[in-house]
Design an enzyme around this catalytic site. Structure first.
Site, PDB file in Angstrom:
ATOM      1  N   LEU A  87      20.826  17.071  20.061  1.00 19.00           N
ATOM      2  CA  LEU A  87      19.458  17.068  19.526  1.00 19.00           C
ATOM      3  C   LEU A  87      19.025  18.455  19.092  1.00 19.00           C
ATOM      4  O   LEU A  87      18.425  18.619  18.032  1.00 19.00           O
ATOM      5  CB  LEU A  87      18.504  16.508  20.567  1.00 19.00           C
ATOM      6  N   ARG A 104      12.665  14.063  40.570  1.00 19.68           N
ATOM      7  CA  ARG A 104      14.088  13.852  40.828  1.00 19.68           C
ATOM      8  C   ARG A 104      14.603  14.621  42.028  1.00 19.68           C
ATOM      9  O   ARG A 104      15.421  14.108  42.788  1.00 19.68           O
ATOM     10  CB  ARG A 104      14.889  14.268  39.595  1.00 19.68           C
TER      11      ARG A 104
END
Lengths: 636, 248
Positions: A42, A329
């Site tokens: 990306l 996370r």
């Protein structure tokens, strides 16, 4: 020495002020300037396409057979943007605050605010490119919630958000290749950076098709080569992910920041055998509807569906009631490890926890769950042979994302002038822990909206520099060194494979520089890695020749990992606190939560290569908090 | 498990290749197919032999880089599954497994099971995009797209570019790949404007690369790991024919 170049003034004006004052390159001069972009994920595809559109001459490199394979493709869950489409109170400041807090107050305010500020434009850009985001029935964009956040700001394309965003960037890149502004070099791996008079002036690459060593010059070099979490061998990353490009740049003088902060993702599939080559990630988005639990009884023999509610420990909901299953996370991974280490793990190796959809299926119906996560459930069944509509999934933490990377300033430029690092290859925006769905965002925003300005600011002073002549001594000697290294690897003639060393290194790092670290363990790890590196140069064996040879490719990457792994341990050793992905067992509260030390460790660790066999040199960039007050991070 | 393998070995595109025999014992049924090849390579390396070259990367069924013919089927015996998501439990004890590269004139073999699929990139370069530059996009919700339309566009956009459709087609046609991109972009209001030029340029490029024509055997859909529908080929033909009529 370390100048972050963050503009002065109010947070919300910094980026606007920078853009208003950045130097420009006029269109006629852009055609004379060449830029090398390494990596086509990306960040790489988006910057290469953007620069091509602007009229620069771009060379784009990737080691895969086509740019569309870059590992951005595998990100499933979504991409964050503060559009406030749900009218639930989202705005730039809130997104900035969530990200700063999620990163445990170890990232720069200026960078993170810019990330939040540019996020809305990314959705506009991707939609214009035809990325088929999830839609409401009325035709407007849909979104959902992700870990560490109490608003809905995650846009998604089923479970393939990374794939679809990458295809958008890849197609933009292909358009430029067709127009001739970008030259594409697939199956080329960068093996060295060339600097002349202290500036980045080119790269040495190996053509993986022919084995030839090639030299490419440019006025600036951009590394967008992703993260190095594959250093743990078992990880959620693609097999080819590596740290070689940034490591080679590091050895040429670019500092590496916070290398020990690797995010361990809580929702991966558990390891089931020794042969395993990777741990497959199940999207974090599953935690929107899935409930995580382990049996309350260590010796639970019943099948999961037969364990009644009162015998289940929904430990995230118990410990972090405000965020529950959507805890960030690092918190969710550590909580899972805590339960597994305490003997409550499930599955044949007792190394997993349950992710249970039974309540969501009962409340919303199977078709709704199928629509939201169908491909993930299919993938789970393919790998495990288990139908997760009927019984809970088994999940486990796995190495995932490198928050550390090349040190860059506000312009995304490294300590080598003319060398830029974008996306996961830099350290910039995530602090000690990345919030879900910010990875795609950072990669895209760096490539589409930030580097096009900051690169122009640098290149404006380069318009008088003629095309870089690759017959110069610097190219000559770099190419010779690379060839020498390859030949040296080929001629070791031992008995062990590159994978053997990679797996051994991975085990050391998982055990001693993974979810939790201690001084004793890290010191052991450093000496074990030194010994392993020595063994590598005595015992490695690479069959085949110098042309197409996957074993040679792997060996080069493992050689770099064996140096980078040691630096990770040094970094973890010097940081005597617990924060984000870095949990030092010596620094915890009586409840087992991380104990951060802002007094002594509110800085970025930037490491300098001091030569083979010398310990690395630490430089500190102090973090200034003008707009938020670092607080104890509580998700209770 | 104990398995027998017949694998295509070819040093490079200039020399002839041949099938060679291998045997592998103690294969775990939970291993993925590629992990089985890793295991074989580890053994070859131990014997000082050149390892088998094969393409792979994400091992999650999404990057599209893996893909070989297994017992004559692209990506092996399971429906809608990439090679990396195929596990050894799908094979029988002492089964003979044939492994070959995807074959098509437009996909030259590079080494062993590795092929060159850059022809697919050139088909995309010919028009598989929306012509928008960075930084000038309108507000995303100013272009509403119905839920059903977005889902249909996604069904086509899900193609991972693995090339299985080409490999299983008796004509080596890339019609499924090309039509999937055409449908994805043509269904969306952003991409509809360029639909005519796009279909002409992409179809022309497909022919120039040496892909064959589609004769509607539908093997491509049957072997596609992403369940891309042959209806996209019908749409491509419809768009193409419309263009030819409108030209006159």
């Amino acid at each position: 020495m370390l100048e972050s170049k963050i503009p002065d003034g109010p947070l919300e004006d910094k980026w606007r002020y920078y853009k208003e004052h950045a130097k420009l390159v006029n269109p006629a001069n852009r055609r004379k300037l060449e830029v090398i972009v390494v990596g086509t994920g990306l960040a790489g595809s988006s910057i290469a396409a953007s620069l091509g559109e602007m009229g620069y001459r771009v060379k784009s490199f990737c080691f895969q057979d086509t740019p569309r394979r870059a590992h951005s493709v595998a990100a499933q869950g979504g991409v964050n943007a503060c559009k406030n489409y749900k009218n639930d109170g989202d705005n730039i400041f809130r997104m900035f605050y969530d990200t700063i807090k999620g990163g445990d107050f170890r990232s720069r305010e200026g960078n993170v605010y810019r990330l939040a500020e540019c996020s809305a434009s990314l959705i506009d850009q991707a939609v214009a490119q035809g990325v088929p985001f999830g839609r409401e029935y009325g035709g407007y964009l849909n979104n959902r919630s992700f870990g560490g956040v109490q608003v809905s700001r995650t846009f998604y394309a089923r479970g393939q958000t990374g794939q679809q965003l990458l295809l958008g960037a890849y197609q933009a890149l292909m358009r430029q290749v067709h127009l001739g502004t970008v030259q594409l070099f697939a199956r080329h791996e960068m093996l060295d950076l060339v600097t002349i008079d202290g500036k980045a002036r080119g790269v040495i690459v190996r053509n993986l098709d022919t084995g030839n060593i090639e030299r490419h010059g440019a006025h600036a070099v951009i590394l967008a080569t992703g993260g190095f979490g594959k250093i743990y061998y078992l990880s959620t990353l693609a097999m080819g992910c590596n740290g070689s490009a940034i490591w080679r740049a590091h050895k040429k003088g670019a500092l590496i920041a916070n290398p020990s902060w690797t995010q361990i993702h809580p929702t991966s599939l558990p390891q089931s055998g020794e042969y395993q080559s990777k741990l497959t990630l199940m999207s974090e988005s599953l935690r929107n509807d899935g409930r995580i639990w382990v049996p309350k009884n260590k010796d639970e023999k019943r099948l999961p569906n037969q364990v009644p509610e009162e015998d289940r420990d929904y430990y995230l909901e118990r410990r972090y009631p405000a965020f529950g299953n959507l805890s960030p996370r690092d918190i969710a991974s550590r909580a899972a490890k805590e339960r597994i280490d305490a003997g409550y793990g499930i599955g044949p190796l007792k190394n997993a926890v349950y992710l249970d959809f039974s309540r969501a299926i009962k409340e919303q119906g199977e078709p709704k769950i199928r629509e939201k996560y169908g491909n993930l459930f299919r993938m789970y069944e393919k790998i495990t042979g288990v139908d997760a509509y009927k019984e809970p999934m088994r999940i486990s933490p796995a190495a995932h994302f490198s928050m550390g990377g090349l040190w860059v300033d506000y312009e995304l430029m490294t300590t080598i002038p003319g060398l830029f690092a974008l996306g996961e290859a830099n350290f910039a925006d995530h602090g000690a822990n990345r919030l879900g769905a910010n990875s795609l965002l950072q990669a895209c925003v760096d490539g589409y909206f930030i580097a096009p300005y900051t690169l122009g600011n640098y290149l404006a002073d380069e318009i008088k520099t003629p095309p870089i002549d690759t017959s110069q001594l610097a190219f000559e000697s770099a190419a010779a060194r690379v060839e020498g290294q390859l030949r040296a690897l080929m001629s070791i003639g031992g008995k062990l494979s590159a994978d053997h060393f990679h797996k051994t290194l991975g085990k050391i790092l998982y055990d001693k520089c993974g979810l939790s670290r201690s001084r004793e363990g890290l010191e052991q790890a450093i000496s074990e890695i030194k010994a392993l590196r020595q063994q590598f140069y005595e015992q490695l064996y690479i069959p085949g020749g110098m042309a197409i040879n996957s074993e040679l490719e792997k060996a080069g990457r493992v050689a770099d990992y064996l140096e980078l792994g040691e630096l990770m341990c040094y970094d973890a050793l010097t940081r005597e606190e617990s924060c984000g992905a870095h949990f030092r067992v010596e620094y915890q509260t009586p409840e087992g939560e991380a104990r951060r030390n802002d007094q002594d460790f509110s800085f970025i660790s930037a490491w300098e290569w001091a030569g083979k066999d010398n310990p690395p040199v630490l430089h500190k960039e102090p973090l200034k908090f003008e707009f938020v007050i670092p607080t104890v991070r509580s998700y209770k | 498990m104990h398995i027998r393998l017949k694998i295509w070995r070819q040093e490079n595109s200039q020399v002839a290749g041949k099938m060679l025999d291998y045997e592998l014992a103690e294969v775990d049924p939970d291993m993925s197919f590629l992990e089985m090849l890793d295991m074989l390579n580890e053994q070859l390396l131990g014997k000082g032999e050149r390892t088998i070259e094969f393409d792979h990367d994400c091992r999650e069924g999404i990057c599209g880089q893996c893909g070989v013919m297994i017992n004559g089927r692209a990506h092996g015996p399971l429906k809608n599954t990439t090679t990396c998501q195929l596990h050894m439990r799908s094979f029988g004890e002492r089964e003979v497994i044939y492994i070959e590269p995807f074959r098509a004139t437009a996909f030259p073999v590079r080494c062993d099971l590795k092929i060159d699929r850059s022809a697919l990139d050139r088909v995309i370069q010919a028009g598989g995009f929306i012509s928008v530059n960075t930084g000038q996009a309108p507000e995303a919700n100013s272009i509403p797209v119905g839920h059903g339309v977005a889902e249909a566009a996604f069904d086509a956009a899900a193609c991972i570019g693995c090339g299985a459709c080409v490999a299983v087609c008796k004509n080596s046609s890339a019609a499924l790949f090309t039509s999937a991109k055409i449908t994805h972009l043509a269904l969306l209001p952003q991409g509809e404007i360029e639909a005519r030029e796009r279909v002409q340029q992409m179809v022309d490029q497909m022919d120039a690369e040496g892909f064959g024509h589609c004769s509607n055997t539908e093997a491509c859909e049957a072997e596609c790991p992403q369940q891309i529908s042959v209806l996209h080929i019908a749409r491509m033909n419809w768009e193409y024919n419309k263009l030819q009529l409108l030209k006159k």
